[in-house]
Design a protein around this motif. Sequence first.
Motif, PDB file in Angstrom:
ATOM      1  N   THR A 273      22.140 -12.979 -32.766  1.00  0.00           N
ATOM      2  CA  THR A 273      22.768 -11.689 -31.588  1.00  0.00           C
ATOM      3  C   THR A 273      22.407 -12.526 -30.833  1.00  0.00           C
ATOM      4  OG1 THR A 273      23.206 -10.175 -33.477  1.00  0.00           O
ATOM      5  CG2 THR A 273      23.988 -10.020 -31.423  1.00  0.00           C
ATOM      6  N   GLY A 274      23.469 -12.884 -29.767  1.00  0.00           N
ATOM      7  CA  GLY A 274      22.769 -13.539 -28.375  1.00  0.00           C
ATOM      8  C   GLY A 274      22.648 -14.353 -28.212  1.00  0.00           C
ATOM      9  N   ASP A 275      22.586 -15.435 -28.398  1.00  0.00           N
ATOM     10  CA  ASP A 275      22.666 -17.317 -28.476  1.00  0.00           C
ATOM     11  C   ASP A 275      24.139 -16.919 -27.986  1.00  0.00           C
ATOM     12  OD1 ASP A 275      19.554 -16.538 -30.019  1.00  0.00           O
ATOM     13  OD2 ASP A 275      21.010 -17.921 -32.124  1.00  0.00           O
ATOM     14  N   TYR A 276      23.894 -18.395 -26.680  1.00  0.00           N
ATOM     15  CA  TYR A 276      24.580 -19.507 -26.342  1.00  0.00           C
ATOM     16  C   TYR A 276      23.712 -20.594 -25.556  1.00  0.00           C
ATOM     17  CZ  TYR A 276      21.508 -17.628 -21.958  1.00  0.00           C
ATOM     18  OH  TYR A 276      20.719 -18.187 -20.767  1.00  0.00           O
ATOM     19  N   PHE A 277      24.957 -20.955 -25.320  1.00  0.00           N
ATOM     20  CA  PHE A 277      24.661 -22.890 -24.608  1.00  0.00           C
ATOM     21  C   PHE A 277      25.497 -22.621 -23.645  1.00  0.00           C
ATOM     22  CE2 PHE A 277      27.498 -23.515 -27.974  1.00  0.00           C
ATOM     23  CZ  PHE A 277      28.792 -23.543 -27.002  1.00  0.00           C
ATOM     24  N   THR A 278      25.199 -23.537 -22.452  1.00  0.00           N
ATOM     25  CA  THR A 278      26.195 -24.321 -21.515  1.00  0.00           C
ATOM     26  C   THR A 278      26.748 -25.117 -21.527  1.00  0.00           C
ATOM     27  OG1 THR A 278      23.986 -22.941 -19.783  1.00  0.00           O
ATOM     28  CG2 THR A 278      25.193 -23.614 -18.835  1.00  0.00           C
TER      29      THR A 278
ATOM     30  N   LYS B 158      29.483 -27.681 -19.464  1.00  0.00           N
ATOM     31  CA  LYS B 158      29.685 -28.508 -18.222  1.00  0.00           C
ATOM     32  C   LYS B 158      29.774 -27.918 -16.681  1.00  0.00           C
ATOM     33  CE  LYS B 158      30.449 -33.046 -20.184  1.00  0.00           C
ATOM     34  NZ  LYS B 158      31.427 -34.064 -20.245  1.00  0.00           N
ATOM     35  N   ASP B 159      30.684 -26.633 -17.376  1.00  0.00           N
ATOM     36  CA  ASP B 159      31.721 -26.269 -15.316  1.00  0.00           C
ATOM     37  C   ASP B 159      30.264 -25.144 -15.321  1.00  0.00           C
ATOM     38  OD1 ASP B 159      31.957 -23.776 -17.816  1.00  0.00           O
ATOM     39  OD2 ASP B 159      33.749 -24.409 -17.303  1.00  0.00           O
ATOM     40  N   GLY B 160      28.978 -24.972 -16.353  1.00  0.00           N
ATOM     41  CA  GLY B 160      27.899 -23.626 -16.034  1.00  0.00           C
ATOM     42  C   GLY B 160      29.074 -22.193 -16.783  1.00  0.00           C
ATOM     43  N   LYS B 161      29.433 -22.615 -17.045  1.00  0.00           N
ATOM     44  CA  LYS B 161      29.697 -21.416 -17.813  1.00  0.00           C
ATOM     45  C   LYS B 161      28.777 -21.157 -18.996  1.00  0.00           C
ATOM     46  CE  LYS B 161      34.606 -20.581 -16.160  1.00  0.00           C
ATOM     47  NZ  LYS B 161      35.632 -20.073 -16.332  1.00  0.00           N
ATOM     48  N   LYS B 162      28.538 -19.459 -19.673  1.00  0.00           N
ATOM     49  CA  LYS B 162      27.971 -20.157 -20.748  1.00  0.00           C
ATOM     50  C   LYS B 162      29.324 -19.623 -22.426  1.00  0.00           C
ATOM     51  CE  LYS B 162      24.353 -17.617 -18.495  1.00  0.00           C
ATOM     52  NZ  LYS B 162      23.420 -16.550 -18.456  1.00  0.00           N
ATOM     53  N   LYS B 163      28.517 -20.084 -23.236  1.00  0.00           N
ATOM     54  CA  LYS B 163      29.555 -19.942 -24.747  1.00  0.00           C
ATOM     55  C   LYS B 163      28.558 -19.443 -25.684  1.00  0.00           C
ATOM     56  CE  LYS B 163      33.816 -22.288 -28.038  1.00  0.00           C
ATOM     57  NZ  LYS B 163      34.012 -23.225 -27.487  1.00  0.00           N
ATOM     58  N   THR B 164      29.249 -18.359 -26.335  1.00  0.00           N
ATOM     59  CA  THR B 164      27.991 -18.251 -27.628  1.00  0.00           C
ATOM     60  C   THR B 164      28.227 -19.219 -28.944  1.00  0.00           C
ATOM     61  OG1 THR B 164      29.615 -16.764 -28.850  1.00  0.00           O
ATOM     62  CG2 THR B 164      28.888 -15.685 -26.823  1.00  0.00           C
TER      63      THR B 164
ATOM     64  N   VAL C 129      20.361 -21.761 -26.642  1.00  0.00           N
ATOM     65  CA  VAL C 129      19.666 -22.710 -27.484  1.00  0.00           C
ATOM     66  C   VAL C 129      20.188 -23.595 -26.297  1.00  0.00           C
ATOM     67  CG1 VAL C 129      20.803 -24.157 -28.982  1.00  0.00           C
ATOM     68  CG2 VAL C 129      20.931 -21.124 -28.802  1.00  0.00           C
ATOM     69  N   LEU C 130      18.577 -25.299 -26.665  1.00  0.00           N
ATOM     70  CA  LEU C 130      18.840 -26.101 -26.454  1.00  0.00           C
ATOM     71  C   LEU C 130      20.061 -27.534 -27.180  1.00  0.00           C
ATOM     72  CD1 LEU C 130      16.994 -25.351 -24.962  1.00  0.00           C
ATOM     73  CD2 LEU C 130      15.296 -27.651 -25.263  1.00  0.00           C
TER      74      LEU C 130
ATOM     75  N   PHE D 134      22.627 -27.180 -19.434  1.00  0.00           N
ATOM     76  CA  PHE D 134      22.131 -27.409 -18.669  1.00  0.00           C
ATOM     77  C   PHE D 134      20.135 -27.256 -19.110  1.00  0.00           C
ATOM     78  CE2 PHE D 134      17.942 -25.016 -18.029  1.00  0.00           C
ATOM     79  CZ  PHE D 134      18.161 -24.132 -16.721  1.00  0.00           C
ATOM     80  N   TYR D 135      20.155 -27.902 -19.806  1.00  0.00           N
ATOM     81  CA  TYR D 135      19.126 -28.804 -20.231  1.00  0.00           C
ATOM     82  C   TYR D 135      18.787 -30.496 -20.352  1.00  0.00           C
ATOM     83  CZ  TYR D 135      17.278 -24.292 -21.746  1.00  0.00           C
ATOM     84  OH  TYR D 135      16.667 -23.499 -21.155  1.00  0.00           O
TER      85      TYR D 135
END
Length: 479
Positions: A389-394, A396-402, A429-430, A440-441
């Motif tokens: 619960t709470g996992d996300y990735f970034t 291209k626009d810098g926003k986060k998505k779960t 999450v990478l 992000f990475y």
Amino acid sequence: MEKKAEAYIRTYHMLEQGSRVVAAVSGGADSVCLLHILVSLKERFDLKIQAVHIHHGLRGAEADRDARFVRELSDMWEVPCLVVYRNAASYAAEKGISVEEAGRELRYQALYEAAKALGGAKIAVAHHQEDQAETILHNLFRGSGLKGLGGMAPVRDDIIRPLLCFGRREILGYLKSRQIPWRQDSTNDCMDYTRNKLRHKVLPTVCQEVNSQAVEHIVAAGERMRQAQAYFEAEAQRLWRNYGQTQGDSQGRYRRLGISKEVITGLPHIVQAYMVMEMTSRLWGSRRDISAVHVEQVLDLTKKETGKSFLLPWGIRAYREYDMIWMEIGQKEAKKEPALLLDHPSFSVKCFPASVLREKHQKIPEKKYTKWFDYDKIKGTLSVRTRQTGDYFTLKDGKKKTVKAFMIDEKIPRSKRDEMLLLAEGHHVLWIIGCRISEFYKITDETQQILQVKTDGGEEHGGEDSCPDFRGGCEQEDQ
């Protein structure tokens, strides 16, 4: 029940004469019972009580009705009531966490603020035995240690749980016998939440098919786990006082703690683990984010040669120096090593300078089961695991998505979601293995160090070619 609650409160020293109490009241049966019992004990403890209801901006008119209900109930029992309005959905999006986790964080923020405003009040929450059993099972399934298996403590700092000695049936019977109304939150029946699955599926099945007193037995086992946890913590503190070494500069900018290899290897393994956690706690002030794999890495240093080191969360470096095991923080490291927890046999990793690519005029290839990341952006320790619960990735626009939203959008079957492996730094999450990586990475022109992560060499996932050759004196040993 009121007598039982009073005895439980006195046993764990939850309240004293003249105590101030903030009661978290959602309007559900448990929190309504909590408020009524506190009101019934008001004169005996000379309590000053305030009800606090948090409106999360979800469930529309239903949530509005719950807020009105709590206000009216509080007025009837002559208890001041504070309704706090928060937007859990916006907070979840901003933090890149689930709405469920966002609601919990916002709830406790509001309760702490109310307690502070009331003059250092205790915070009373309505957890009961079924909640405790769910917590213990949830932590068991996640692989928690003794602390997690102990469940929720009756008292933790300023938080008290006066109903932890009661079962759900007792609570409902108490309310019905006094004709006290309560509200039903529709999200409690939603099977998207892990706790609801445990509450509505796992525990009822166990109680019906295995043992009707399963909840009570789980709770009792949790209490024994808390006792064991307290014993090992005390033993680690005693050993540290006798054998631990502390060094640092006078300004507190650099600090390191150490213990001799001979002392730590002479202890039972479980005590060794608690010694490691005691050292991290003393160095950083918290044990949060220190996992069992981190602990084993530190203990493995006793088998390594001098000079071996690796990074823990918060920038702590653990290393072997002759016959000493040290942890330090604040000193600039001469060499940064991959801080990767690869206890999974299908993964390998190596780190190399980005200059190797530039000198050879190579580009990062597109491969499904080998990925390259900007190692300079990795501040904590990475792990390979399934989703949480709470996992996300970034994006291209810098926003986060779960990760949950991604899996739903990609129409990944529900039965497969908990089987998919992730490479993660905390909840960021990478790489969703076999799918996509976090923007992000990604490697940029400013990248200095590259981290290569490979799973199964590609052979088990469609015959992918071996990784590009970055030899020429720059390749580091796989870790």
